[in-house]
Design a protein around this motif. Structure first.
Motif, PDB file in Angstrom:
ATOM      1  N   CYS A  41       0.843  -1.200   0.000  1.00 31.06           N
ATOM      2  CA  CYS A  41       0.000   0.000   0.000  1.00 31.06           C
ATOM      3  C   CYS A  41       0.876   1.246   0.000  1.00 31.06           C
ATOM      4  CB  CYS A  41      -0.915   0.039   1.226  1.00 31.06           C
ATOM      5  SG  CYS A  41      -2.047  -1.357   1.404  1.00 31.06           S
ATOM      6  N   SER A  42       0.289   2.368  -0.413  1.00 25.72           N
ATOM      7  CA  SER A  42       1.012   3.635  -0.374  1.00 25.72           C
ATOM      8  C   SER A  42       0.013   4.779  -0.248  1.00 25.72           C
ATOM      9  CB  SER A  42       1.854   3.826  -1.644  1.00 25.72           C
ATOM     10  OG  SER A  42       1.019   4.071  -2.762  1.00 25.72           O
ATOM     11  N   VAL A  43       0.507   5.910   0.223  1.00 26.70           N
ATOM     12  CA  VAL A  43      -0.333   7.096   0.313  1.00 26.70           C
ATOM     13  C   VAL A  43      -0.848   7.475  -1.065  1.00 26.70           C
ATOM     14  CG1 VAL A  43      -0.341   9.566   0.848  1.00 26.70           C
ATOM     15  CG2 VAL A  43       0.788   7.958   2.402  1.00 26.70           C
ATOM     16  N   GLU A  44       0.014   7.369  -2.073  1.00 25.21           N
ATOM     17  CA  GLU A  44      -0.377   7.745  -3.433  1.00 25.21           C
ATOM     18  C   GLU A  44      -1.503   6.865  -3.954  1.00 25.21           C
ATOM     19  OE1 GLU A  44       3.499   9.237  -2.384  1.00 25.21           O
ATOM     20  OE2 GLU A  44       2.758   7.149  -2.436  1.00 25.21           O
ATOM     21  N   THR A  45      -1.456   5.578  -3.624  1.00 26.53           N
ATOM     22  CA  THR A  45      -2.523   4.677  -4.060  1.00 26.53           C
ATOM     23  C   THR A  45      -3.834   5.005  -3.360  1.00 26.53           C
ATOM     24  OG1 THR A  45      -0.972   2.892  -4.583  1.00 26.53           O
ATOM     25  CG2 THR A  45      -3.245   2.262  -4.184  1.00 26.53           C
ATOM     26  N   PHE A  46      -3.775   5.294  -2.075  1.00 20.27           N
ATOM     27  CA  PHE A  46      -4.991   5.686  -1.370  1.00 20.27           C
ATOM     28  C   PHE A  46      -5.578   6.972  -1.938  1.00 20.27           C
ATOM     29  CE2 PHE A  46      -3.822   2.715   2.037  1.00 20.27           C
ATOM     30  CZ  PHE A  46      -5.055   2.222   2.372  1.00 20.27           C
ATOM     31  N   GLN A  47      -4.718   7.897  -2.300  1.00 19.78           N
ATOM     32  CA  GLN A  47      -5.202   9.158  -2.874  1.00 19.78           C
ATOM     33  C   GLN A  47      -5.844   8.931  -4.231  1.00 19.78           C
ATOM     34  OE1 GLN A  47      -1.551  11.400  -2.692  1.00 19.78           O
ATOM     35  NE2 GLN A  47      -2.013  12.240  -0.663  1.00 19.78           N
ATOM     36  N   ALA A  48      -5.341   7.926  -4.967  1.00 21.81           N
ATOM     37  CA  ALA A  48      -5.885   7.630  -6.296  1.00 21.81           C
ATOM     38  C   ALA A  48      -7.091   6.701  -6.255  1.00 21.81           C
ATOM     39  CB  ALA A  48      -4.786   7.004  -7.174  1.00 21.81           C
ATOM     40  N   LEU A  49      -7.341   6.097  -5.087  1.00 18.14           N
ATOM     41  CA  LEU A  49      -8.408   5.095  -4.979  1.00 18.14           C
ATOM     42  C   LEU A  49      -9.766   5.659  -5.374  1.00 18.14           C
ATOM     43  CD1 LEU A  49      -9.406   2.281  -4.151  1.00 18.14           C
ATOM     44  CD2 LEU A  49      -9.402   3.069  -1.758  1.00 18.14           C
ATOM     45  N   GLU A  50      -9.979   6.939  -5.123  1.00 16.81           N
ATOM     46  CA  GLU A  50     -11.267   7.538  -5.471  1.00 16.81           C
ATOM     47  C   GLU A  50     -11.516   7.489  -6.973  1.00 16.81           C
ATOM     48  OE1 GLU A  50     -14.805   8.450  -4.559  1.00 16.81           O
ATOM     49  OE2 GLU A  50     -13.346   8.336  -2.934  1.00 16.81           O
ATOM     50  N   PHE A  95      -7.304  -6.778  -4.220  1.00 18.37           N
ATOM     51  CA  PHE A  95      -7.505  -5.842  -3.112  1.00 18.37           C
ATOM     52  C   PHE A  95      -7.323  -4.421  -3.618  1.00 18.37           C
ATOM     53  CE2 PHE A  95      -6.610  -9.866  -1.188  1.00 18.37           C
ATOM     54  CZ  PHE A  95      -7.537  -9.924  -0.156  1.00 18.37           C
ATOM     55  N   ILE A  96      -8.398  -3.659  -3.589  1.00 20.40           N
ATOM     56  CA  ILE A  96      -8.416  -2.372  -4.281  1.00 20.40           C
ATOM     57  C   ILE A  96      -7.471  -1.356  -3.675  1.00 20.40           C
ATOM     58  CG2 ILE A  96     -10.756  -2.701  -5.180  1.00 20.40           C
ATOM     59  CD1 ILE A  96     -11.790  -0.898  -2.929  1.00 20.40           C
ATOM     60  N   GLU A  97      -7.106  -1.517  -2.399  1.00 24.41           N
ATOM     61  CA  GLU A  97      -6.194  -0.562  -1.785  1.00 24.41           C
ATOM     62  C   GLU A  97      -4.726  -0.940  -1.962  1.00 24.41           C
ATOM     63  OE1 GLU A  97      -7.619  -3.184   1.740  1.00 24.41           O
ATOM     64  OE2 GLU A  97      -8.280  -2.573  -0.259  1.00 24.41           O
ATOM     65  N   CYS A  98      -4.468  -2.052  -2.630  1.00 27.20           N
ATOM     66  CA  CYS A  98      -3.099  -2.542  -2.812  1.00 27.20           C
ATOM     67  C   CYS A  98      -2.645  -2.389  -4.264  1.00 27.20           C
ATOM     68  CB  CYS A  98      -2.992  -4.004  -2.402  1.00 27.20           C
ATOM     69  SG  CYS A  98      -3.413  -4.312  -0.669  1.00 27.20           S
ATOM     70  N   GLY A  99      -1.402  -2.032  -4.429  1.00 31.22           N
ATOM     71  CA  GLY A  99      -0.853  -1.885  -5.773  1.00 31.22           C
ATOM     72  C   GLY A  99      -0.410  -0.453  -6.037  1.00 31.22           C
ATOM     73  N   PRO A 101      -0.714   3.393  -8.018  1.00 25.48           N
ATOM     74  CA  PRO A 101      -1.835   4.305  -8.275  1.00 25.48           C
ATOM     75  C   PRO A 101      -2.440   4.191  -9.665  1.00 25.48           C
ATOM     76  CG  PRO A 101      -0.022   5.459  -7.197  1.00 25.48           C
ATOM     77  CD  PRO A 101       0.502   4.114  -7.601  1.00 25.48           C
ATOM     78  N   GLY A 102      -1.695   3.627 -10.607  1.00 23.35           N
ATOM     79  CA  GLY A 102      -2.209   3.514 -11.969  1.00 23.35           C
ATOM     80  C   GLY A 102      -3.132   2.337 -12.200  1.00 23.35           C
ATOM     81  N   LYS A 103      -3.319   1.502 -11.179  1.00 23.38           N
ATOM     82  CA  LYS A 103      -4.101   0.279 -11.367  1.00 23.38           C
ATOM     83  C   LYS A 103      -5.559   0.571 -11.691  1.00 23.38           C
ATOM     84  CE  LYS A 103      -5.398  -2.331  -7.929  1.00 23.38           C
ATOM     85  NZ  LYS A 103      -5.332  -3.252  -6.759  1.00 23.38           N
ATOM     86  N   TYR A 104      -6.089   1.697 -11.210  1.00 25.17           N
ATOM     87  CA  TYR A 104      -7.516   1.966 -11.384  1.00 25.17           C
ATOM     88  C   TYR A 104      -7.862   2.269 -12.831  1.00 25.17           C
ATOM     89  CZ  TYR A 104      -6.618   2.198  -6.447  1.00 25.17           C
ATOM     90  OH  TYR A 104      -6.175   1.895  -5.189  1.00 25.17           O
ATOM     91  N   GLN A 105      -6.944   2.848 -13.560  1.00 22.09           N
ATOM     92  CA  GLN A 105      -7.152   3.037 -14.990  1.00 22.09           C
ATOM     93  C   GLN A 105      -7.075   1.700 -15.720  1.00 22.09           C
ATOM     94  OE1 GLN A 105      -8.039   5.707 -16.834  1.00 22.09           O
ATOM     95  NE2 GLN A 105      -8.336   6.798 -14.883  1.00 22.09           N
ATOM     96  N   ARG A 106      -6.119   0.865 -15.328  1.00 22.76           N
ATOM     97  CA  ARG A 106      -5.982  -0.444 -15.978  1.00 22.76           C
ATOM     98  C   ARG A 106      -7.192  -1.324 -15.700  1.00 22.76           C
ATOM     99  NH1 ARG A 106      -0.887   0.181 -13.611  1.00 22.76           N
ATOM    100  NH2 ARG A 106      -1.301  -1.492 -12.094  1.00 22.76           N
ATOM    101  N   MET A 107      -7.781  -1.167 -14.521  1.00 18.63           N
ATOM    102  CA  MET A 107      -8.931  -1.992 -14.155  1.00 18.63           C
ATOM    103  C   MET A 107     -10.137  -1.734 -15.042  1.00 18.63           C
ATOM    104  SD  MET A 107      -8.656  -1.946  -9.987  1.00 18.63           S
ATOM    105  CE  MET A 107     -10.255  -2.714  -9.753  1.00 18.63           C
ATOM    106  N   ASN A 108     -10.157  -0.591 -15.707  1.00 13.53           N
ATOM    107  CA  ASN A 108     -11.266  -0.303 -16.618  1.00 13.53           C
ATOM    108  C   ASN A 108     -11.303  -1.273 -17.790  1.00 13.53           C
ATOM    109  OD1 ASN A 108     -12.136   1.920 -15.125  1.00 13.53           O
ATOM    110  ND2 ASN A 108     -10.806   3.346 -16.225  1.00 13.53           N
ATOM    111  N   GLN A 109     -10.169  -1.931 -18.070  1.00 15.49           N
ATOM    112  CA  GLN A 109     -10.097  -2.861 -19.196  1.00 15.49           C
ATOM    113  C   GLN A 109     -10.518  -4.283 -18.817  1.00 15.49           C
ATOM    114  OE1 GLN A 109      -9.447  -1.251 -22.020  1.00 15.49           O
ATOM    115  NE2 GLN A 109      -9.190   0.553 -20.680  1.00 15.49           N
TER     116      GLN A 109
END
Length: 304
Positions: A41-50, A95-99, A101-109
Protein backbone atom coordinates in the motif's frame (compact mmCIF):
# COMPACT_ATOMS: atom_id res chain seq x y z
CA UNK A 1 -12.40 -26.55 -12.33
CA UNK A 2 -11.02 -23.06 -12.74
CA UNK A 3 -9.51 -20.99 -9.98
CA UNK A 4 -9.17 -17.24 -10.31
CA UNK A 5 -5.53 -16.26 -10.73
CA UNK A 6 -4.37 -12.80 -9.75
CA UNK A 7 -0.82 -11.51 -9.68
CA UNK A 8 0.12 -13.26 -6.46
CA UNK A 9 3.72 -13.26 -7.68
CA UNK A 10 3.52 -9.52 -6.99
CA UNK A 11 2.34 -10.21 -3.45
CA UNK A 12 5.14 -12.73 -2.98
CA UNK A 13 7.68 -10.22 -4.18
CA UNK A 14 6.33 -7.59 -1.82
CA UNK A 15 6.21 -9.92 1.14
CA UNK A 16 9.78 -10.98 0.52
CA UNK A 17 11.02 -7.54 -0.43
CA UNK A 18 12.86 -6.77 2.79
CA UNK A 19 14.66 -8.37 5.72
CA UNK A 20 12.90 -9.10 8.98
CA UNK A 21 15.37 -6.81 10.72
CA UNK A 22 13.38 -3.77 9.50
CA UNK A 23 11.93 -1.85 12.40
CA UNK A 24 8.16 -1.75 12.58
CA UNK A 25 8.06 1.90 11.53
CA UNK A 26 9.91 0.98 8.34
CA UNK A 27 7.23 -1.57 7.44
CA UNK A 28 4.15 0.55 8.18
CA UNK A 29 2.76 3.92 7.25
CA UNK A 30 -0.36 5.60 8.58
CA UNK A 31 -3.19 6.90 6.43
CA UNK A 32 -6.07 8.64 8.18
CA UNK A 33 -4.87 7.14 11.45
CA UNK A 34 -4.75 3.49 10.32
CA UNK A 35 -1.50 1.53 9.81
CA UNK A 36 -0.89 -0.17 6.46
CA UNK A 37 2.04 -2.24 5.11
CA UNK A 38 4.41 -0.24 2.89
CA UNK A 39 5.04 -3.38 0.81
CA UNK A 40 1.58 -3.38 -0.81
CA UNK A 41 0.00 0.00 0.00
CA UNK A 42 1.01 3.63 -0.37
CA UNK A 43 -0.33 7.10 0.31
CA UNK A 44 -0.38 7.75 -3.43
CA UNK A 45 -2.52 4.68 -4.06
CA UNK A 46 -4.99 5.69 -1.37
CA UNK A 47 -5.20 9.16 -2.87
CA UNK A 48 -5.88 7.63 -6.30
CA UNK A 49 -8.41 5.10 -4.98
CA UNK A 50 -11.27 7.54 -5.47
CA UNK A 51 -10.59 7.17 -9.21
CA UNK A 52 -11.80 3.57 -9.11
CA UNK A 53 -14.94 3.46 -11.22
CA UNK A 54 -17.06 0.72 -9.73
CA UNK A 55 -19.63 -1.13 -11.82
CA UNK A 56 -23.10 -2.28 -10.84
CA UNK A 57 -22.14 -5.89 -11.64
CA UNK A 58 -18.83 -5.87 -9.75
CA UNK A 59 -18.52 -8.49 -7.00
CA UNK A 60 -17.09 -6.66 -3.99
CA UNK A 61 -15.86 -8.71 -1.04
CA UNK A 62 -15.06 -7.00 2.26
CA UNK A 63 -13.35 -8.45 5.32
CA UNK A 64 -10.95 -7.65 8.09
CA UNK A 65 -7.64 -9.47 7.46
CA UNK A 66 -7.57 -13.22 8.15
CA UNK A 67 -11.34 -13.63 8.17
CA UNK A 68 -11.28 -15.86 5.08
CA UNK A 69 -11.56 -13.46 2.15
CA UNK A 70 -9.00 -15.35 0.03
CA UNK A 71 -11.12 -18.47 0.48
CA UNK A 72 -14.19 -16.45 -0.50
CA UNK A 73 -12.43 -15.17 -3.64
CA UNK A 74 -11.94 -18.78 -4.75
CA UNK A 75 -15.61 -19.58 -4.14
CA UNK A 76 -16.75 -16.53 -6.11
CA UNK A 77 -14.40 -17.28 -8.98
CA UNK A 78 -15.94 -20.73 -9.32
CA UNK A 79 -19.47 -19.28 -9.09
CA UNK A 80 -18.69 -16.86 -11.91
CA UNK A 81 -17.03 -19.51 -14.06
CA UNK A 82 -19.91 -21.96 -13.57
CA UNK A 83 -22.43 -19.25 -14.44
CA UNK A 84 -20.70 -17.58 -17.39
CA UNK A 85 -18.21 -20.22 -18.55
CA UNK A 86 -15.69 -17.40 -18.80
CA UNK A 87 -12.51 -17.24 -16.79
CA UNK A 88 -12.28 -13.98 -14.79
CA UNK A 89 -8.50 -13.66 -15.04
CA UNK A 90 -6.88 -10.39 -14.01
CA UNK A 91 -3.29 -9.28 -13.64
CA UNK A 92 -4.35 -6.73 -11.03
CA UNK A 93 -4.42 -7.36 -7.31
CA UNK A 94 -8.02 -7.97 -6.23
CA UNK A 95 -7.51 -5.84 -3.11
CA UNK A 96 -8.42 -2.37 -4.28
CA UNK A 97 -6.19 -0.56 -1.79
CA UNK A 98 -3.10 -2.54 -2.81
CA UNK A 99 -0.85 -1.89 -5.77
CA UNK A 100 0.28 1.18 -7.66
CA UNK A 101 -1.84 4.30 -8.27
CA UNK A 102 -2.21 3.51 -11.97
CA UNK A 103 -4.10 0.28 -11.37
CA UNK A 104 -7.52 1.97 -11.38
CA UNK A 105 -7.15 3.04 -14.99
CA UNK A 106 -5.98 -0.44 -15.98
CA UNK A 107 -8.93 -1.99 -14.15
CA UNK A 108 -11.27 -0.30 -16.62
CA UNK A 109 -10.10 -2.86 -19.20
CA UNK A 110 -11.09 -5.88 -17.09
CA UNK A 111 -14.31 -7.48 -18.39
CA UNK A 112 -17.30 -7.92 -16.12
CA UNK A 113 -18.02 -9.36 -13.69
CA UNK A 114 -14.90 -8.25 -11.81
CA UNK A 115 -14.06 -9.65 -8.37
CA UNK A 116 -12.85 -6.86 -6.09
CA UNK A 117 -11.75 -7.28 -2.49
CA UNK A 118 -10.82 -4.98 0.36
CA UNK A 119 -10.01 -4.84 4.06
CA UNK A 120 -11.24 -1.24 4.28
CA UNK A 121 -14.07 0.12 6.37
CA UNK A 122 -17.27 1.44 4.84
CA UNK A 123 -16.21 5.09 5.07
CA UNK A 124 -12.96 4.46 3.16
CA UNK A 125 -14.56 2.97 0.04
CA UNK A 126 -14.72 4.95 -3.24
CA UNK A 127 -17.97 6.85 -3.73
CA UNK A 128 -18.61 5.15 -7.09
CA UNK A 129 -19.34 1.89 -5.24
CA UNK A 130 -22.40 3.46 -3.64
CA UNK A 131 -23.34 5.63 -6.61
CA UNK A 132 -23.48 2.60 -8.90
CA UNK A 133 -25.08 0.35 -6.26
CA UNK A 134 -22.38 -2.28 -6.37
CA UNK A 135 -23.30 -5.31 -4.26
CA UNK A 136 -21.06 -5.80 -1.24
CA UNK A 137 -20.53 -9.13 0.53
CA UNK A 138 -19.07 -8.54 4.00
CA UNK A 139 -17.30 -11.46 5.67
CA UNK A 140 -16.61 -11.69 9.41
CA UNK A 141 -14.94 -14.28 11.62
CA UNK A 142 -14.99 -14.56 15.40
CA UNK A 143 -12.40 -12.14 16.82
CA UNK A 144 -10.41 -14.71 18.80
CA UNK A 145 -9.65 -16.96 15.83
CA UNK A 146 -9.06 -13.88 13.70
CA UNK A 147 -6.43 -12.63 16.16
CA UNK A 148 -4.62 -15.99 16.29
CA UNK A 149 -4.63 -16.35 12.50
CA UNK A 150 -3.37 -12.78 12.13
CA UNK A 151 -0.56 -13.48 14.63
CA UNK A 152 0.67 -16.42 12.56
CA UNK A 153 0.37 -14.36 9.37
CA UNK A 154 2.47 -11.56 10.83
CA UNK A 155 5.19 -14.03 11.80
CA UNK A 156 5.14 -15.82 8.42
CA UNK A 157 5.14 -12.85 6.03
CA UNK A 158 8.47 -11.00 6.19
CA UNK A 159 7.03 -7.83 4.69
CA UNK A 160 4.92 -7.06 7.76
CA UNK A 161 6.02 -6.61 11.38
CA UNK A 162 6.77 -9.81 13.27
CA UNK A 163 6.23 -10.25 17.00
CA UNK A 164 8.43 -11.89 19.60
CA UNK A 165 5.48 -13.46 21.36
CA UNK A 166 1.73 -14.00 21.22
CA UNK A 167 1.35 -11.75 24.27
CA UNK A 168 3.05 -8.89 22.44
CA UNK A 169 0.86 -9.34 19.39
CA UNK A 170 -2.34 -9.62 21.44
CA UNK A 171 -1.69 -6.25 23.04
CA UNK A 172 -1.12 -4.63 19.64
CA UNK A 173 -4.22 -6.33 18.19
CA UNK A 174 -6.44 -5.14 21.01
CA UNK A 175 -5.10 -1.61 20.62
CA UNK A 176 -5.64 -1.60 16.84
CA UNK A 177 -1.93 -1.20 16.09
CA UNK A 178 -1.70 -4.07 13.60
CA UNK A 179 -1.92 -3.58 9.82
CA UNK A 180 -5.37 -2.41 8.70
CA UNK A 181 -6.09 -1.30 12.25
CA UNK A 182 -8.67 -2.44 14.77
CA UNK A 183 -10.90 -5.47 14.23
CA UNK A 184 -13.48 -3.92 16.52
CA UNK A 185 -13.49 -0.51 14.83
CA UNK A 186 -13.94 -2.32 11.50
CA UNK A 187 -16.81 -4.37 12.92
CA UNK A 188 -18.56 -1.41 14.54
CA UNK A 189 -18.42 0.55 11.28
CA UNK A 190 -19.85 -2.25 9.15
CA UNK A 191 -22.49 -3.10 11.74
CA UNK A 192 -23.98 0.35 11.11
CA UNK A 193 -24.67 -0.69 7.51
CA UNK A 194 -25.58 -4.34 8.02
CA UNK A 195 -29.11 -3.79 6.69
CA UNK A 196 -28.21 -1.38 3.88
CA UNK A 197 -29.43 -2.11 0.39
CA UNK A 198 -26.91 -4.13 -1.63
CA UNK A 199 -24.99 -5.31 1.45
CA UNK A 200 -25.01 -8.87 2.77
CA UNK A 201 -23.04 -10.15 5.77
CA UNK A 202 -21.76 -13.70 5.97
CA UNK A 203 -19.88 -15.40 8.78
CA UNK A 204 -16.76 -17.55 8.35
CA UNK A 205 -18.03 -20.13 10.82
CA UNK A 206 -21.22 -20.52 8.76
CA UNK A 207 -19.09 -21.25 5.69
CA UNK A 208 -17.31 -23.95 7.66
CA UNK A 209 -20.51 -25.40 9.13
CA UNK A 210 -22.65 -25.51 5.98
CA UNK A 211 -20.75 -24.52 2.85
CA UNK A 212 -23.49 -25.65 0.47
CA UNK A 213 -26.12 -23.40 2.08
CA UNK A 214 -23.63 -20.52 2.14
CA UNK A 215 -22.73 -20.92 -1.54
CA UNK A 216 -26.44 -20.92 -2.41
CA UNK A 217 -26.97 -17.75 -0.35
CA UNK A 218 -24.02 -16.00 -2.01
CA UNK A 219 -25.15 -17.02 -5.50
CA UNK A 220 -28.64 -15.67 -4.89
CA UNK A 221 -27.29 -12.40 -3.49
CA UNK A 222 -25.20 -11.72 -6.58
CA UNK A 223 -27.90 -12.94 -8.96
CA UNK A 224 -26.13 -16.04 -10.27
CA UNK A 225 -28.64 -18.55 -11.59
CA UNK A 226 -27.42 -22.06 -10.73
CA UNK A 227 -29.02 -25.45 -10.25
CA UNK A 228 -28.89 -27.29 -6.94
CA UNK A 229 -26.43 -29.72 -8.52
CA UNK A 230 -24.13 -26.88 -9.59
CA UNK A 231 -24.28 -25.34 -6.13
CA UNK A 232 -23.36 -28.66 -4.54
CA UNK A 233 -20.53 -29.22 -7.02
CA UNK A 234 -19.04 -25.80 -6.26
CA UNK A 235 -19.31 -26.45 -2.52
CA UNK A 236 -17.56 -29.80 -2.90
CA UNK A 237 -14.69 -28.12 -4.76
CA UNK A 238 -14.50 -25.16 -2.40
CA UNK A 239 -14.05 -26.66 1.06
CA UNK A 240 -11.22 -24.96 2.92
CA UNK A 241 -9.16 -28.15 2.73
CA UNK A 242 -9.66 -28.44 -1.05
CA UNK A 243 -8.63 -24.81 -1.52
CA UNK A 244 -5.66 -25.24 0.82
CA UNK A 245 -4.49 -28.34 -1.05
CA UNK A 246 -4.44 -26.34 -4.31
CA UNK A 247 -3.00 -23.17 -2.74
CA UNK A 248 0.44 -23.52 -4.30
CA UNK A 249 -1.15 -23.97 -7.72
CA UNK A 250 -3.49 -21.00 -7.33
CA UNK A 251 -1.39 -18.63 -5.23
CA UNK A 252 2.21 -19.73 -5.71
CA UNK A 253 4.69 -19.36 -2.86
CA UNK A 254 2.28 -17.43 -0.60
CA UNK A 255 -0.35 -20.18 -0.68
CA UNK A 256 0.80 -21.77 2.58
CA UNK A 257 0.78 -18.34 4.26
CA UNK A 258 -2.71 -17.38 3.08
CA UNK A 259 -4.24 -20.80 3.81
CA UNK A 260 -2.86 -22.13 7.10
CA UNK A 261 -5.32 -24.10 9.27
CA UNK A 262 -8.73 -22.63 8.68
CA UNK A 263 -10.14 -24.30 11.78
CA UNK A 264 -12.65 -22.92 14.27
CA UNK A 265 -11.46 -22.71 17.88
CA UNK A 266 -7.70 -22.47 17.33
CA UNK A 267 -7.69 -19.55 19.77
CA UNK A 268 -7.90 -21.98 22.65
CA UNK A 269 -4.27 -22.92 22.01
CA UNK A 270 -2.97 -19.40 22.75
CA UNK A 271 -5.40 -17.30 24.78
CA UNK A 272 -4.76 -16.96 28.50
CA UNK A 273 -7.60 -16.52 30.99
CA UNK A 274 -6.75 -12.83 31.28
CA UNK A 275 -6.79 -12.40 27.49
CA UNK A 276 -10.12 -14.18 27.27
CA UNK A 277 -11.58 -11.81 29.82
CA UNK A 278 -10.12 -8.77 28.05
CA UNK A 279 -11.57 -9.71 24.68
CA UNK A 280 -14.90 -10.76 26.17
CA UNK A 281 -15.16 -7.31 27.74
CA UNK A 282 -14.20 -5.62 24.46
CA UNK A 283 -16.81 -7.58 22.54
CA UNK A 284 -19.43 -6.69 25.13
CA UNK A 285 -18.69 -2.97 24.79
CA UNK A 286 -18.45 -2.91 20.99
CA UNK A 287 -20.80 -5.56 19.61
CA UNK A 288 -23.02 -7.17 22.24
CA UNK A 289 -26.66 -6.57 21.39
CA UNK A 290 -25.92 -5.59 17.78
CA UNK A 291 -27.08 -7.45 14.68
CA UNK A 292 -23.48 -8.29 13.75
CA UNK A 293 -22.80 -9.43 17.28
CA UNK A 294 -25.72 -11.86 17.06
CA UNK A 295 -24.47 -13.20 13.74
CA UNK A 296 -21.01 -13.85 15.19
CA UNK A 297 -22.49 -16.20 17.86
CA UNK A 298 -19.79 -15.14 20.28
CA UNK A 299 -21.02 -17.37 23.11
CA UNK A 300 -20.81 -20.39 20.80
CA UNK A 301 -17.40 -19.79 19.26
CA UNK A 302 -15.51 -17.66 21.80
CA UNK A 303 -16.36 -19.09 25.20
CA UNK A 304 -14.57 -22.02 26.81
Amino acid sequence: MFFLIYSFDFIYGCLHGGPRSFWTQDLLFFYRGTPYPVTVCSVETFQALENLEARRDDVLLVSYPKCGVNWLIQILSDLIFTTTQSKPVSTELPFIECGDPGKYQRMNQIPSPRILATHLSYDCLPKSIFKNKTKILVLFRNPKDTAVSFFHFHNSAPGVPSYSSWDEFFSEFMNGKVVWGSYFDHAVTWNKHIEDENIMTIIYEDLKENLTASVKQIAEFFGFSLTAEQIQSIADRATFQEVKDKAQETHGAVGSILFRKGVVGDWKNLFTDAQNQEMDAKFKVCLEGTKLGAKLKYDVYCKT
